[in-house]
Design a protein around this motif. Sequence first.
Motif, PDB file in Angstrom:
ATOM      1  N   GLN A 390       0.819  -1.211   0.000  1.00 52.08           N
ATOM      2  CA  GLN A 390       0.000   0.000   0.000  1.00 52.08           C
ATOM      3  C   GLN A 390       0.856   1.265   0.000  1.00 52.08           C
ATOM      4  O   GLN A 390       0.569   2.240  -0.701  1.00 52.08           O
ATOM      5  CB  GLN A 390      -0.921  -0.020   1.225  1.00 52.08           C
ATOM      6  N   GLN A 391       1.919   1.245   0.785  1.00 54.69           N
ATOM      7  CA  GLN A 391       2.805   2.418   0.799  1.00 54.69           C
ATOM      8  C   GLN A 391       3.455   2.639  -0.577  1.00 54.69           C
ATOM      9  O   GLN A 391       3.548   3.778  -1.067  1.00 54.69           O
ATOM     10  CB  GLN A 391       3.881   2.229   1.872  1.00 54.69           C
ATOM     11  N   MET A 392       3.909   1.560  -1.213  1.00 52.73           N
ATOM     12  CA  MET A 392       4.549   1.687  -2.539  1.00 52.73           C
ATOM     13  C   MET A 392       3.551   2.216  -3.585  1.00 52.73           C
ATOM     14  O   MET A 392       3.889   3.092  -4.424  1.00 52.73           O
ATOM     15  CB  MET A 392       5.111   0.331  -2.972  1.00 52.73           C
ATOM     16  N   LEU A 393       2.282   1.714  -3.542  1.00 52.35           N
ATOM     17  CA  LEU A 393       1.290   2.198  -4.494  1.00 52.35           C
ATOM     18  C   LEU A 393       0.996   3.676  -4.298  1.00 52.35           C
ATOM     19  O   LEU A 393       0.818   4.462  -5.248  1.00 52.35           O
ATOM     20  CB  LEU A 393       0.001   1.373  -4.361  1.00 52.35           C
ATOM     21  N   ALA A 394       0.930   4.080  -2.984  1.00 51.02           N
ATOM     22  CA  ALA A 394       0.673   5.505  -2.704  1.00 51.02           C
ATOM     23  C   ALA A 394       1.805   6.389  -3.257  1.00 51.02           C
ATOM     24  O   ALA A 394       1.571   7.450  -3.872  1.00 51.02           O
ATOM     25  CB  ALA A 394       0.500   5.716  -1.214  1.00 51.02           C
ATOM     26  N   GLU A 395       3.039   5.940  -3.029  1.00 58.55           N
ATOM     27  CA  GLU A 395       4.178   6.728  -3.527  1.00 58.55           C
ATOM     28  C   GLU A 395       4.210   6.764  -5.066  1.00 58.55           C
ATOM     29  O   GLU A 395       4.486   7.812  -5.676  1.00 58.55           O
ATOM     30  CB  GLU A 395       5.480   6.136  -2.993  1.00 58.55           C
ATOM     31  N   THR A 396       3.865   5.621  -5.698  1.00 55.38           N
ATOM     32  CA  THR A 396       3.834   5.590  -7.181  1.00 55.38           C
ATOM     33  C   THR A 396       2.759   6.531  -7.723  1.00 55.38           C
ATOM     34  O   THR A 396       2.960   7.243  -8.715  1.00 55.38           O
ATOM     35  CB  THR A 396       3.568   4.162  -7.658  1.00 55.38           C
ATOM     36  N   TYR A 397       1.598   6.587  -7.071  1.00 58.77           N
ATOM     37  CA  TYR A 397       0.523   7.482  -7.509  1.00 58.77           C
ATOM     38  C   TYR A 397       0.935   8.944  -7.367  1.00 58.77           C
ATOM     39  O   TYR A 397       0.669   9.785  -8.247  1.00 58.77           O
ATOM     40  CB  TYR A 397      -0.731   7.177  -6.675  1.00 58.77           C
ATOM     41  N   LYS A 398       1.637   9.229  -6.251  1.00 62.08           N
ATOM     42  CA  LYS A 398       2.143  10.603  -6.086  1.00 62.08           C
ATOM     43  C   LYS A 398       3.112  10.997  -7.195  1.00 62.08           C
ATOM     44  O   LYS A 398       3.074  12.105  -7.728  1.00 62.08           O
ATOM     45  CB  LYS A 398       2.809  10.741  -4.720  1.00 62.08           C
ATOM     46  N   ASN A 399       3.984  10.042  -7.505  1.00 61.25           N
ATOM     47  CA  ASN A 399       4.962  10.332  -8.586  1.00 61.25           C
ATOM     48  C   ASN A 399       4.264  10.578  -9.930  1.00 61.25           C
ATOM     49  O   ASN A 399       4.642  11.466 -10.711  1.00 61.25           O
ATOM     50  CB  ASN A 399       5.955   9.166  -8.708  1.00 61.25           C
ATOM     51  N   LYS A 400       3.224   9.787 -10.214  1.00 61.45           N
ATOM     52  CA  LYS A 400       2.488   9.988 -11.469  1.00 61.45           C
ATOM     53  C   LYS A 400       1.804  11.358 -11.496  1.00 61.45           C
ATOM     54  O   LYS A 400       1.790  12.055 -12.509  1.00 61.45           O
ATOM     55  CB  LYS A 400       1.449   8.878 -11.650  1.00 61.45           C
ATOM     56  N   LEU A 401       1.212  11.745 -10.340  1.00 57.32           N
ATOM     57  CA  LEU A 401       0.567  13.062 -10.271  1.00 57.32           C
ATOM     58  C   LEU A 401       1.571  14.189 -10.515  1.00 57.32           C
ATOM     59  O   LEU A 401       1.306  15.177 -11.231  1.00 57.32           O
ATOM     60  CB  LEU A 401      -0.122  13.243  -8.903  1.00 57.32           C
ATOM     61  N   LEU A 402       2.775  14.051  -9.927  1.00 54.29           N
ATOM     62  CA  LEU A 402       3.819  15.065 -10.140  1.00 54.29           C
ATOM     63  C   LEU A 402       4.236  15.142 -11.616  1.00 54.29           C
ATOM     64  O   LEU A 402       4.426  16.237 -12.183  1.00 54.29           O
ATOM     65  CB  LEU A 402       5.040  14.762  -9.261  1.00 54.29           C
ATOM     66  N   GLN A 403       4.357  13.982 -12.257  1.00 54.43           N
ATOM     67  CA  GLN A 403       4.755  13.957 -13.662  1.00 54.43           C
ATOM     68  C   GLN A 403       3.697  14.603 -14.568  1.00 54.43           C
ATOM     69  O   GLN A 403       3.995  15.378 -15.488  1.00 54.43           O
ATOM     70  CB  GLN A 403       5.018  12.516 -14.087  1.00 54.43           C
ATOM     71  N   VAL A 404       2.387  14.289 -14.301  1.00 54.16           N
ATOM     72  CA  VAL A 404       1.305  14.882 -15.103  1.00 54.16           C
ATOM     73  C   VAL A 404       1.264  16.409 -14.917  1.00 54.16           C
ATOM     74  O   VAL A 404       1.079  17.173 -15.873  1.00 54.16           O
ATOM     75  CB  VAL A 404      -0.038  14.241 -14.702  1.00 54.16           C
ATOM     76  N   THR A 405       1.470  16.823 -13.658  1.00 54.31           N
ATOM     77  CA  THR A 405       1.483  18.283 -13.400  1.00 54.31           C
ATOM     78  C   THR A 405       2.625  18.969 -14.149  1.00 54.31           C
ATOM     79  O   THR A 405       2.466  20.069 -14.717  1.00 54.31           O
ATOM     80  CB  THR A 405       1.619  18.525 -11.886  1.00 54.31           C
ATOM     81  N   TYR A 406       3.792  18.324 -14.154  1.00 52.94           N
ATOM     82  CA  TYR A 406       4.960  18.894 -14.865  1.00 52.94           C
ATOM     83  C   TYR A 406       4.678  18.998 -16.383  1.00 52.94           C
ATOM     84  O   TYR A 406       4.968  20.029 -17.025  1.00 52.94           O
ATOM     85  CB  TYR A 406       6.178  18.010 -14.602  1.00 52.94           C
ATOM     86  N   GLU A 407       4.084  17.943 -16.965  1.00 51.86           N
ATOM     87  CA  GLU A 407       3.801  17.971 -18.403  1.00 51.86           C
ATOM     88  C   GLU A 407       2.794  19.060 -18.755  1.00 51.86           C
ATOM     89  O   GLU A 407       2.934  19.798 -19.761  1.00 51.86           O
ATOM     90  CB  GLU A 407       3.262  16.610 -18.853  1.00 51.86           C
ATOM     91  N   SER A 408       1.735  19.195 -17.946  1.00 51.78           N
ATOM     92  CA  SER A 408       0.718  20.221 -18.245  1.00 51.78           C
ATOM     93  C   SER A 408       1.309  21.628 -18.137  1.00 51.78           C
ATOM     94  O   SER A 408       1.046  22.510 -18.965  1.00 51.78           O
ATOM     95  CB  SER A 408      -0.462  20.053 -17.286  1.00 51.78           C
ATOM     96  N   ARG A 409       2.136  21.817 -17.105  1.00 45.98           N
ATOM     97  CA  ARG A 409       2.758  23.151 -16.957  1.00 45.98           C
ATOM     98  C   ARG A 409       3.704  23.451 -18.108  1.00 45.98           C
ATOM     99  O   ARG A 409       3.765  24.586 -18.609  1.00 45.98           O
ATOM    100  CB  ARG A 409       3.494  23.204 -15.623  1.00 45.98           C
ATOM    101  N   ARG A 410       4.412  22.438 -18.527  1.00 48.66           N
ATOM    102  CA  ARG A 410       5.332  22.641 -19.658  1.00 48.66           C
ATOM    103  C   ARG A 410       4.560  22.984 -20.942  1.00 48.66           C
ATOM    104  O   ARG A 410       4.954  23.875 -21.714  1.00 48.66           O
ATOM    105  CB  ARG A 410       6.147  21.370 -19.869  1.00 48.66           C
ATOM    106  N   GLN A 411       3.437  22.292 -21.191  1.00 47.93           N
ATOM    107  CA  GLN A 411       2.628  22.593 -22.374  1.00 47.93           C
ATOM    108  C   GLN A 411       2.065  24.016 -22.316  1.00 47.93           C
ATOM    109  O   GLN A 411       2.009  24.733 -23.327  1.00 47.93           O
ATOM    110  CB  GLN A 411       1.473  21.584 -22.500  1.00 47.93           C
ATOM    111  N   ASP A 412       1.637  24.442 -21.117  1.00 44.41           N
ATOM    112  CA  ASP A 412       1.122  25.817 -20.978  1.00 44.41           C
ATOM    113  C   ASP A 412       2.198  26.851 -21.306  1.00 44.41           C
ATOM    114  O   ASP A 412       1.938  27.862 -21.990  1.00 44.41           O
ATOM    115  CB  ASP A 412       0.600  26.037 -19.557  1.00 44.41           C
ATOM    116  N   LEU A 413       3.411  26.623 -20.797  1.00 40.04           N
ATOM    117  CA  LEU A 413       4.504  27.569 -21.075  1.00 40.04           C
ATOM    118  C   LEU A 413       4.823  27.641 -22.570  1.00 40.04           C
ATOM    119  O   LEU A 413       5.038  28.729 -23.146  1.00 40.04           O
ATOM    120  CB  LEU A 413       5.753  27.165 -20.276  1.00 40.04           C
TER     121      LEU A 413
END
Length: 583
Positions: A390-413
């Motif tokens: 459960q801890q590993m899945l939570a950390e993996t989900y956080k990492n995916k959220l960070l990656q999606v946020t980075y991609e969206s911000r990069r596209q906006d810029l």
Amino acid sequence: MPLFSRKKKPSDDARKRLEYQLCLAKEAGADDTLDISRCELSEVPYGAFATCKVLQKKVLIIHTNNLTSLVPKSCSLLSLSTVKVLDLHNNQLTSLPADIGQLTALQVLNLERNLLKSLPQSIGDLAQLQLLNVKGNKLKELPSTVSGLRSLRSLDVSGNVLQELPRVLAHVRTLQTLALDASSMTYPSPEICSAGTEAIQQFLCKECGIAYYPPSQYLLPELEGNGGGSSVDGVDRTVHKYLQEAREWQNKFSEYEKRKEQKMQEKLEFERRLDMGQREHALLVQQLHSQKDEMLQTVREDQQRLEEGLTKHQRYLEGERLKLLQQLKLTEQGIASRIHKLLEDNQRQKQSSDILKSLENERIRMEQLMAITQEETEQLRRREVASAMQQMLAETYKNKLLQVTYESRRQDLVSQACSSLAEMDQKFQQILDWQQLDQNKAVSQILQQIEMQKAAFEALQVKKDLMHRQIRNQIKLIETELLQLTQLELKRQELDTETLQVRPPVQSAPSQYQGRVLSQSRHTAWEVLTRGRIAPEPGAGPFRGKIWVVLPDLTQLLCGVGGHRVKDHPEFVQGRPGRPRQV
């Protein structure tokens, strides 16, 4: 970038020579010749056609230039309808106008040393042409319409690639001189061509089946026919004019003296006004040139200001672009640092899993040592594994959220940067359109002013030509009147001499002979006064059909001759003293 494209202009000496020749041709008393040779012209100026049309020039000389065509676009050959001599040798003409036949008064046409390849068919309409010189060109044949040159006396076709002569040349019966290259001729043969003009004409007449006659038989009758009947008419007109003048001279002497003084004063006043007009014209031309220079300087300054503004705007855009690139670099560096942190976190998670495994092993060993049952151990292990997963899945989900946020911000810029660049390009294109519109407006204004200057110059030129023509007419009228005055003075002196010879030296009582003379003189004077009808004669001078009488002079004459007052006569026409009356 330049606003106007300038073509090569003639040198200053050639331009000055052209202006001098055009001004010389327009002066009062100038001859019938317009010479604009050696002026480095690429086309005949419009002023030359206008001068020939208005002043009716008869000789036009344009040799030793760079002409490629005879008639400009805005001119017509009808302006040269009075030209009799046209000299175009040593130019770059490749063809003649198709309507060259409109020059019906042309007698001499010199086209030597040009680049002509053919002659137009309308050249046969030049019925008065007497000399045609096409030496040193590239002619391959002569047109069949040369048979229409009924007055041609001299033809020079040497220095061409001509090999055959047209048979219809035999119909030109006035041809006296024919120059050609006999060695290169095939028809007629070189032997016939070497024998001379007469042999060539005899051969062509034989080929056409007509009889040959020497040119003198066609020239002499024409000269006799032109001068036959005019001499008799001229003598009749001269005799009639002399009789008419003999009746009018005695009554016109005093009037001519007054008119002569008046004409001289008018001439001086007219010359003064003409000089003032020329000065005003020169001042106006100078003002127009200065205004034109000022406008050009203003356009240059505007263009320089626009270029400076454009350069500044380009520099500003370049700075903005560098700033955006710097921000993109900083953003990429931040993203790269975040990715590095994420990788470090993943590494730490791997290390923590290894530690958990070691702890699990120790725990198993401890449970074994403590003799815990197998089932309890399995349950505990499952729980621990589930919690770890459960801890590993939570950390993996956080990492995916960070990656999606980075991609969206990069596209906006990236989208913001592209939109800002598009807006800058649109503004730059709008500035360029404004600059082009301003340039077009300036060019149209300059062209309109040039057209207005040209129209004003043409109007002034026509006015000046009319003034010159009036001066010439007045000078001719004064000359004719001075000639008549001179003849009148001579006749008056002869009459005075005859009167002195008849008059006796000693004053005595009037005899019957003297009374008879006085009565005849009185009768003659009375007939001059009362006779008012004279048949008009064409070309009899400025006073034809009229008798002008100065009443005080005739009164004195009649009182001295007849001894009584003229106004007592019932047919006398009274008027104010010194004023001429028409009887």
